[in-house]
Write an enzyme that holds these catalytic residues in place. Structure first.
Site, short mmCIF file in Angstrom:
data_model
loop_
_atom_site.label_atom_id
_atom_site.label_comp_id
_atom_site.label_asym_id
_atom_site.label_seq_id
_atom_site.Cartn_x
_atom_site.Cartn_y
_atom_site.Cartn_z
N HIS A 81 0.86 -1.18 0.00
CA HIS A 81 0.00 0.00 0.00
C HIS A 81 0.90 1.23 0.00
O HIS A 81 0.88 2.01 -0.92
CB HIS A 81 -0.94 -0.01 1.21
N GLU A 163 0.62 7.68 -3.97
CA GLU A 163 1.32 7.47 -2.71
C GLU A 163 2.47 8.47 -2.54
O GLU A 163 2.69 9.00 -1.45
CB GLU A 163 1.83 6.03 -2.61
N HIS A 167 1.81 11.22 0.35
CA HIS A 167 2.52 10.84 1.57
C HIS A 167 3.99 11.24 1.59
O HIS A 167 4.46 11.83 2.58
CB HIS A 167 2.38 9.33 1.80
#
Length: 305
Positions: A81, A163, A167
């Protein structure tokens, strides 16, 4: 040729004072500390993240939705993930550097997740990561990501760029000088943004391989099944014993009985890039049903290789 003694005497004099004041960071000169465990302010945020609650997160999907295009899931393995930067108090940011926004479908679509937050512009420039890794000959990294970092119902690169943008840009150790932050790469690389992308991707993979979730569950007799459900506590205990701390388990469905993800909480010793992660019990309680069987479903036929 300098005598050895003379060389060591001269070298400090040859080093410009400006070099110590620049943004060319070599964290080998900084004594590592555990994130969120320091009692004083972090002096060099390129070498220790201020977002020190580092989460290694994985998915258990049963299909990709793009099997007809050759996108399938790896046999006997969970998929990546991401690597998430929570602050020490459990709060977090998202899309922290909009100059490095490559997410074609920002979620949420503002930096705060609220209507009054700064809008996150939609990236319309296509795949950035695949050609970047090809440019620098990172063929092994790209092959690993193509196998183990899978998207659902969209090309894998869209997930990778989501991602990174959401992040990675919130980790101080990947900063590139946006909005007054230091540039952790400086003149050591031709392009700091490219360096930060590759650095993050390598960090995600380095963290992920330390947590072989499928193997850990299998060793305790917990394998995917469409006929047998498992006690939540048995799954939780197996992963806690193997990883060294209690992870968060995520389940879906109206009664929260379908196992879909795991988050391993850690503190980072120095930079997350270096991969020295200290296991930490979850700070967010698992949402799975603790009183009913948990379903760890088999992959859909044709969705695995």
């Amino acid at each position: 040729m300098f005598p050895l003694l003379t060389l060591f005497t001269v070298l400090p004099l040859m080093a410009s004072v400006d070099a110590w004041l620049s943004d060319n960071h070599t964290c080998a000169l900084t004594k590592p500390i555990y994130s969120c465990e320091n009692t004083t302010a972090i002096v060099d945020t390129c070498c220790t993240p201020t977002e020190g609650l580092v989460l290694v997160t994985q998915y258990w999907d049963t299909y990709t939705g793009l099997e007809s295009e050759g996108s399938v899931l790896p046999k006997e393995s969970w998929t990546i993930h991401g690597l998430w930067p929570d602050r020490c108090d459990g709060s977090y940011g998202q899309y922290c550097d909009l100059s490095r926004q490559y997410d074609p479908v920002p979620s949420p679509n503002t930096t705060t997740g609220k209507p009054d937050g700064t809008p996150v512009p939609v990236w319309e420039g296509g795949d950035v990561i695949t050609p970047l890794l090809e440019k620098y000959g990172k063929w092994d990294l790209l092959a690993f990501m193509q196998k183990f970092w899978k998207s659902q119902n969209s090309p894998d690169w869209t997930f990778w760029q989501h991602e990174f943008s959401k992040h990675a840009t919130c980790f101080t150790t990947y900063d590139v000088g946006f909005d007054g932050a230091p540039d952790c790469y400086g003149l050591l690389y031709e392009n700091s943004t490219e360096a930060s992308i590759i650095d993050f991707l390598e960090s995600v993979v380095k963290a992920d391989i330390q947590y072989p979730t499928y193997q850990w569950l299998s060793e305790q007799g917990i394998t995917p099944s469409n006929q047998t459900g498992y006690e939540f506590q048995k799954i939780q205990d197996a992963l806690t014993a193997a990883s060294g701390a209690e992870p968060y388990l995520g389940c879906t469905g109206p009664t929260r009985q379908v196992l879909t993800e795991v988050w391993y909480y850690t503190h980072s010793y120095g930079r997350p890039q270096d991969g020295f992660l200290k296991p930490l019990d979850q700070t967010t309680k698992s949402n799975c049903n603790a009183t009913q069987p948990i379903w760890y479903y088999e992959r859909t036929q044709g969705s695995e290789y």
